[in-house]
Structures are given as structure tokens and as C-alpha cells.
Design an enzyme around this catalytic site. Sequence first.
Site, short mmCIF file in Angstrom:
data_model
loop_
_atom_site.label_atom_id
_atom_site.label_comp_id
_atom_site.label_asym_id
_atom_site.label_seq_id
_atom_site.Cartn_x
_atom_site.Cartn_y
_atom_site.Cartn_z
N LYS A 156 -5.81 2.47 3.39
CA LYS A 156 -6.77 3.56 3.52
C LYS A 156 -7.56 2.24 2.15
O LYS A 156 -8.65 2.01 2.39
CB LYS A 156 -6.72 4.14 2.30
CG LYS A 156 -6.96 4.30 0.68
CD LYS A 156 -6.64 5.69 0.48
CE LYS A 156 -5.82 5.71 -1.13
NZ LYS A 156 -6.61 4.07 -1.72
N VAL A 192 1.58 6.17 -8.95
CA VAL A 192 1.10 5.22 -10.10
C VAL A 192 1.59 5.69 -11.20
O VAL A 192 1.62 5.05 -12.72
CB VAL A 192 -0.50 5.12 -9.81
CG1 VAL A 192 -0.75 3.65 -11.25
CG2 VAL A 192 -0.45 4.34 -8.80
N GLU A 207 -3.36 -1.73 -10.70
CA GLU A 207 -1.93 -2.28 -10.60
C GLU A 207 -1.24 -2.17 -9.42
O GLU A 207 -1.76 -2.18 -8.45
CB GLU A 207 -1.33 -0.27 -10.32
CG GLU A 207 -1.55 0.75 -9.17
CD GLU A 207 -1.62 0.41 -8.39
OE1 GLU A 207 -0.53 0.33 -8.41
OE2 GLU A 207 -1.83 1.42 -7.30
N GLU A 231 6.11 1.16 -4.11
CA GLU A 231 6.92 2.59 -3.81
C GLU A 231 8.53 2.25 -4.09
O GLU A 231 9.01 1.03 -3.08
CB GLU A 231 6.78 3.43 -2.89
CG GLU A 231 5.23 4.43 -3.60
CD GLU A 231 4.62 5.15 -2.82
OE1 GLU A 231 5.84 5.57 -2.02
OE2 GLU A 231 3.72 5.33 -2.36
N GLY A 245 1.72 1.36 7.00
CA GLY A 245 1.85 3.05 6.36
C GLY A 245 0.61 2.95 5.44
O GLY A 245 1.56 2.11 4.82
N CYS A 247 -1.95 3.19 0.35
CA CYS A 247 -2.63 1.75 -0.36
C CYS A 247 -3.13 1.12 1.29
O CYS A 247 -4.35 1.18 1.11
CB CYS A 247 -2.00 1.54 -0.84
SG CYS A 247 -1.68 2.59 -2.36
N LYS A 300 -7.25 -6.47 -6.70
CA LYS A 300 -6.12 -5.79 -5.82
C LYS A 300 -7.14 -5.11 -4.37
O LYS A 300 -5.82 -5.39 -3.35
CB LYS A 300 -6.60 -4.39 -6.26
CG LYS A 300 -6.15 -2.92 -5.92
CD LYS A 300 -4.50 -2.93 -6.12
CE LYS A 300 -3.72 -2.12 -5.31
NZ LYS A 300 -3.26 -1.23 -5.59
C1 UDX Z 1 -2.65 6.11 -6.96
C2 UDX Z 1 -3.77 4.93 -7.16
O1 UDX Z 1 -5.00 5.86 -8.25
C3 UDX Z 1 -4.75 4.90 -5.77
O2 UDX Z 1 -6.12 4.60 -6.49
C4 UDX Z 1 -4.70 3.94 -5.31
O3 UDX Z 1 -4.95 3.70 -4.18
C5 UDX Z 1 -2.83 4.08 -4.86
O4 UDX Z 1 -2.20 4.66 -6.10
P1 UDX Z 1 -1.15 8.24 -6.44
O5 UDX Z 1 -0.53 7.27 -7.86
O6 UDX Z 1 -0.49 7.46 -5.12
O7 UDX Z 1 -2.91 7.02 -7.02
O8 UDX Z 1 -1.83 9.59 -6.43
P2 UDX Z 1 -1.59 10.71 -6.13
O9 UDX Z 1 0.33 10.29 -6.42
O10 UDX Z 1 -2.02 11.70 -5.04
O11 UDX Z 1 -1.63 11.07 -8.01
C6 UDX Z 1 -2.97 11.67 -8.15
C7 UDX Z 1 -2.69 12.88 -9.53
O12 UDX Z 1 -3.48 12.88 -9.87
C8 UDX Z 1 -1.99 13.91 -8.14
O13 UDX Z 1 -1.29 14.49 -10.02
C9 UDX Z 1 -3.43 14.97 -9.49
O14 UDX Z 1 -3.03 15.87 -9.33
C10 UDX Z 1 -4.15 14.18 -10.38
N1 UDX Z 1 -5.33 14.54 -10.05
C11 UDX Z 1 -6.27 14.10 -9.60
C12 UDX Z 1 -5.35 14.70 -11.50
O15 UDX Z 1 -4.91 14.88 -12.89
N2 UDX Z 1 -7.29 14.89 -12.45
C13 UDX Z 1 -8.07 15.42 -10.94
O16 UDX Z 1 -9.32 15.46 -10.82
C14 UDX Z 1 -8.05 14.83 -9.34
C1 UDX Z 2 1.74 -1.60 -1.81
C2 UDX Z 2 1.46 -3.17 -2.26
O1 UDX Z 2 2.62 -4.23 -2.25
C3 UDX Z 2 1.36 -2.72 -3.86
O2 UDX Z 2 0.91 -4.23 -4.54
C4 UDX Z 2 0.34 -1.67 -4.22
O3 UDX Z 2 -0.10 -1.65 -5.18
C5 UDX Z 2 0.42 -0.48 -3.41
O4 UDX Z 2 0.43 -0.67 -2.32
P1 UDX Z 2 3.28 -0.27 -0.99
O5 UDX Z 2 2.35 0.73 -0.41
O6 UDX Z 2 4.77 0.76 -1.84
O7 UDX Z 2 2.84 -1.07 -1.74
O8 UDX Z 2 4.50 -0.22 -0.13
P2 UDX Z 2 4.12 -2.53 0.37
O9 UDX Z 2 6.50 -2.60 0.11
O10 UDX Z 2 3.55 -2.88 0.56
O11 UDX Z 2 4.72 -1.83 1.84
C6 UDX Z 2 3.93 -1.51 2.71
C7 UDX Z 2 3.90 -1.33 4.24
O12 UDX Z 2 4.32 -2.65 4.66
C8 UDX Z 2 4.86 -0.16 4.51
O13 UDX Z 2 4.16 0.76 5.15
C9 UDX Z 2 6.04 -0.85 5.14
O14 UDX Z 2 7.31 -0.66 6.36
C10 UDX Z 2 5.08 -2.51 5.81
N1 UDX Z 2 5.84 -3.40 5.78
C11 UDX Z 2 5.67 -4.20 4.61
C12 UDX Z 2 6.08 -4.53 7.22
O15 UDX Z 2 5.46 -3.46 7.97
N2 UDX Z 2 6.32 -5.63 7.28
C13 UDX Z 2 6.67 -6.26 6.36
O16 UDX Z 2 7.20 -7.28 6.44
C14 UDX Z 2 6.47 -6.26 4.76
#
Ligand code: UDX
Ligand code: UDX
Length: 439
Positions: A266, A11, A151, A155, A260, A263, A207
Site C-alpha cells: 500500500k 504499531v 515507525e 512485524e 505483502g 505496509c 518513511k
Molecule cells: C500502522 C500505521 O498507522 C499505518 O499508517 C501503517 O501504514 C501501518 O501500521 P496498524 O497499526 O497496522 O497501522 O493498523 P491497525 O492494526 O489496523 O490498527 C489501527 C487501530 O486504530 C485499530 O485498533 C482501530 O480500532 C484504531 N482506530 C481506528 C481508532 O482508534 N480510531 C479510529 O478512528 C480508527
Molecule cells: C515493513 C518495513 O520493513 C518496516 O520498516 C515498516 O515499518 C513496515 O513495513 P513488515 O511489513 O513487517 O515491515 O515486513 P518486512 O519484514 O519488511 O517484509 C515485507 C515483505 O517483504 C514480506 O512479505 C516479506 O516476505 C517480503 N520480503 C522481504 C521478500 O519477499 N524478500 C526479501 O528479501 C525480504
Amino acid sequence: MRLTVIGTGYVGAVHAACMAETGHEVLGVDVDEERIAALAAGRPPFHEPGLSAMLQRTVATGRLRFTTSMAEAARFAGTHFVCVGTPQRPESGAADLRHVEAAVDALAPGLRSAGHDGALVVGKSTVPVGTADRLAARLCDSGADVAWNPEFLREGSAVQDTLRPERIVAGVRSAQAEARLRAVYAPLVAAGAPFIATDTVTAELVKVASNSFLATKISFINAMAEICDVTGADVLTLAAAMGADSRIGPNFLTPGLGFGGSCLPKDIRAFAARAEEIGRGESVAFLRQVDEINTRQRRRTIALAERFVGGSFAGRSVAVLGAAFKPGSDDVRDSPALAVAETVRRRGARVRVHDPEAVDNARAAFPDLQYALDVTKACEQADVVLHLTEWPQYQELDPAALAAVVRTPVMVDARNTLDARAWHSAGWRLSAPGRPRLG
Ligand code: UDX
Ligand code: UDX
């Protein structure tokens, strides 16, 4: 405007680059020094279409810089986006806020002295409802205000989702905070993005409610696939006919192995846990069913494959097509494909996995699986092939050519995207969830 983006994961890296692209001066901050060095050189830590070019472009202009220093972040700007992860607590499924709290605590000491006409900490991470208020109390001594701006990026299309959002949700506690966020997003609003200003509690809920709804839609159609399997109905026709109703819509109705990623799984568990904490567990009790239907698809796929290889995986060879949690991504976090592959391996099969992008990440997470760089190698002498992530290139495979390399031409199309007739005509036995048997 000057902004910082704290946490440069999926993100944060995308948000930082896109904000610089729209003209802001941005400082990306992370505790991970290697990640910061790579980003500063224009290299994203994951595969995301368009991101690498945008990073290189914006870094070259000087509008995007990176640091590991929170003190520098506090001095640099008055608006701080928090994008650190909010993982799931293993015991309860609730969100673990320790990274958010650590980021805010590390930023706080620098804020009071920094000036900037009042600091604004803007959460983007997905959090339990009520978190912004708690953080505001935590930041009280620093004089900073807190806003929530979830957000919605997917992905694989994260850059487009950020630059052309279907909505911007700004949860604020003051008119000044709203004005600040309107200024940040002015270029996107001018290009047509709706700006929805609300309180922080509603913004946090938008969200989790949105992701819960998407997860429910997927589990609904997967439940229908189970019904189709016993009635002989065709779930793809059912989904198309349901989706043609504009009140329902066709998206997120593809039946298969289920959702899976980092997001959806969880977020529904964290929402269920939070609802219980606030005494409204029964309001979202259905999310437990949504989760159960989702994980059941993995078990159903494994059981079907096991039947296809004669009742036991011991000594069998299994080819797996797909490791990423969805196509277009190299992310393997909570990947249904890898969960299935690993279980099949543990039950005694030799499992060879192919994925066009995610093999390195998959190998790091599941080192005991074998990996193949092309589909033919993955399928050589296989007793069954499992299609688990619907990369478009798998739809272009030649069933006849592949039939010549496997030991038995048996396919489980767990993503319901292969042309069943073409595979059947080439001599394959193919089974897909909710589809009538051919032949
Ligand atoms: C995001 C959102 O923030 C999360 O809440 C949402 O559910 C999914 O998307 P994401 O961007 O996927 O999370 O997280 P990740 O790719 O794990 O990146 C988190 C980053 O924060 C890492 O680069 C980590 O090093 C950094 N971090 C973590 C800090 O800079 N400070 C900290 O204290 C902990
Ligand atoms: C999701 C939300 O769409 C996004 O708005 C949020 O910010 C983060 O979580 P993402 O995890 O990148 O985004 O994937 P998404 O395209 O939403 O797909 C989620 C999962 O659902 C994937 O595993 C995908 O394969 C599955 N999926 C999606 C299905 O099994 N069937 C469908 O019809 C659509």
C-alpha cells in the site's frame, strides 16, 4: 512523562507497551472496546514475540492503562501519538486518511482546556507527504502543534525494533516539539539510538522512501530470477554475490513470491498516487513497475503449479504451506500466500492450507479454503505442494516422509528456502524461481 497512544493496532499496541517499559506513563486509546478490554488484561490482539509479557508487566505497574475515551486522553497528557491505520483507497491506491482525521477531530475539543503546557500531536501512521501541515491547519483552533515521527518496526521483531531502533526520525515544526520528542525518546537515545531531527515533510518522506526502496530491492531480485529462469543462471548465487558488495548489502535480496503485508504494497501505491497529485508522477513511475513485478510473481507461481498438475486445477488437490504474509507473524493482510491459494481454489482445486500461527486469521479472511493443523494433513493425497511462506519449520520437514503421503511428489518452493538437493534426492520434483533444474 505522560503520553497517549491513539490507535492500538500493530504499531500502537507495541509503541504503548514499549513507551511504558522505558518508564513513561501511557494511556492507550482505541475505538474498539473489545481490543481495549483485551489489552487492559495484558492480551495483545495479534501474535508478536515479547509483547504479551511486556503488556502484562507494564499494566501491572500501573504505568500502562487503556481507555476508549478521547476526552480522558486529552486530559491525561500533553503528548499524543496517533497510530491509527491509513488503508489504501481501492479506486486510486492513494492513502485513505479518514481514520487519522477522525482521531484528530475527536481529540481536538479536549485539547484547549487541558493545559499541559501546549498539546503536541505526533503522527506515527504512514501518510502522504504534506499531511502534517494539513493536520496542523485542522488543529489550529485547539492550539496544538503537530509533529511526525514515523515507525519502522517489522512485524515479528516489533518490540526489539521499537526499543533498539536504528534511527528515530522526528519531523517537527518548532523547537518545543523537538525538545518534547527528545524527552520522550531520551532512554532510547541514551542506549545508542540515533535521533534525526528534521521538518515534518522530510520525516513523512523518510518513511515512504524507505519502504519504496525495500520494495524495489525485492522486485529487483525477483526480476533477476525471471532472467535466471530463461538463462539457466542461479539467482541464489547471484543474490549472494551481489549482496557481498557492501554498497549493495545482502538484506531484502531473497527472491521468491514477493512482498505483502500491511505496509509495502500500500505504501508504494500511495506514494505513486501522491507523487502524481503534486505533479511529480514521473519521478516515481518505476514504483508501478516494482508493484507489477511483485504481483507477477504470484501469477508465475500459479502458472507453474498449474503446469505441474497437468494444465488444469479442476478436481486437483493442492497443499499450501504458509498463510501469513511472512514468517514470524500471524498477519494475513495482503498475504501473497493466501492470494495464490484463493486463486487456485477458484480455478477448481481443493486447497488445504497449513500455517503455524495464522490459521485463525486466514480462515476469517478466506473461509472457503480448507485448513490443516499439521503439514502431513495438509499434504495428504496432494497433487502438488506449494511452499508460500518461509516458516523455519518447513526447512526441517522430512522430504521422504512427506513423499509417502502426497499423491505426486511435486513441490513449488516459491520462497527459495528449501534444500533443493535433499528434496530431489527423496524423489521430489522441485521447482523454485530463478534456480536451475536439478536432475
Ligand atoms: C500502522 C500505521 O498507522 C499505518 O499508517 C501503517 O501504514 C501501518 O501500521 P496498524 O497499526 O497496522 O497501522 O493498523 P491497525 O492494526 O489496523 O490498527 C489501527 C487501530 O486504530 C485499530 O485498533 C482501530 O480500532 C484504531 N482506530 C481506528 C481508532 O482508534 N480510531 C479510529 O478512528 C480508527
Ligand atoms: C515493513 C518495513 O520493513 C518496516 O520498516 C515498516 O515499518 C513496515 O513495513 P513488515 O511489513 O513487517 O515491515 O515486513 P518486512 O519484514 O519488511 O517484509 C515485507 C515483505 O517483504 C514480506 O512479505 C516479506 O516476505 C517480503 N520480503 C522481504 C521478500 O519477499 N524478500 C526479501 O528479501 C525480504
